[in-house]
Write an enzyme that holds these catalytic residues in place. Sequence first.
Site, PDB file in Angstrom:
ATOM      1  N   ASP A  72      74.642   5.028 123.187  1.00  0.00           N
ATOM      2  CA  ASP A  72      74.072   4.898 121.843  1.00  0.00           C
ATOM      3  C   ASP A  72      74.116   6.226 121.098  1.00  0.00           C
ATOM      4  OD1 ASP A  72      73.587   2.214 122.165  1.00  0.00           O
ATOM      5  OD2 ASP A  72      71.498   2.474 122.760  1.00  0.00           O
ATOM      6  N   LYS A 109      66.401   1.702 122.297  1.00  0.00           N
ATOM      7  CA  LYS A 109      65.912   0.334 122.470  1.00  0.00           C
ATOM      8  C   LYS A 109      64.695   0.128 121.568  1.00  0.00           C
ATOM      9  CE  LYS A 109      68.835  -0.931 125.645  1.00  0.00           C
ATOM     10  NZ  LYS A 109      69.879  -1.926 125.300  1.00  0.00           N
ATOM     11  N   GLU A 141      69.786   6.346 125.310  1.00  0.00           N
ATOM     12  CA  GLU A 141      69.831   4.925 125.011  1.00  0.00           C
ATOM     13  C   GLU A 141      68.733   4.638 123.986  1.00  0.00           C
ATOM     14  OE1 GLU A 141      71.298   0.898 125.854  1.00  0.00           O
ATOM     15  OE2 GLU A 141      72.053   2.947 125.820  1.00  0.00           O
TER      16      GLU A 141
END
Length: 254
Positions: free
Chosen positions: A78, A111, A109
């Site tokens: 990401d 999220k 990452e």
Amino acid sequence: MPRRPDSGHIDLAEVFHRVQQEMLAQLSVGKLFEHASTAGAATEHHWLQLFDRYLPKRYRSAPAFVIDSTGRRSRQIDIAIFDNLYTPPLFPHSSGLHLPAESIYAVFEIKPTFSRQWLRDAAEKAASVRALRRTSVSVIGRPKTSPPPILAGLLATTSVWTPRTFAANLRRALKFGSERTARSALDNLKGSSRLAALCAIHRLDIGCCLEHGAFEDTRISSPDQSLVFFIIRLLDRLRAMGTAPAIDWSSYFE
């Protein structure tokens, strides 16, 4: 009306707290308008803006794949923080930015929440990068060096836990999560040294949950200091890593 005298001081913690609240407000408004399929991209954009604002220009951040000289490629990352001075991106076109493993300082990452599942996914993404081969050569005025370990973490707006239970649950997840993920990656466990190596590449070092707190290793901040703790600790960890190693480009085209 007389002007207030200049105090000569600035409350950095309060500055970052207001930036944190601004970022939370922007993400909250975005949820009202954006389709679920684009919400992740919008969140990623806000984190990229944050890194662009606060990281020194020797670093650059972007979504990317990471590759090595043997032709292996990581899972899609990401946000990768990479060298912006000495290492050119490879194949920067519409199929995605591809970066040599030697140029990577950190991978994150993104999220919507902190949870055991998303921490595990971030650890697996980190392992796909850390498992790559990184070369190094000497250059004028600089000897050959061993590349420092790549940092890895998770970024999110909130968590599945309550503010009161966040720290305890996160510590448990970080403590046991890397070992559990590493064990699941083993076909046949053949000794503690192999497990230790897998735990190391699955390790999460630093991350930020804007609403509930940030972490570095086992240290966890208070919710109102999430952003300032994360940025200051990230800057310090990046400083300690020094400069990315000089790449042995000949190994990429042998």
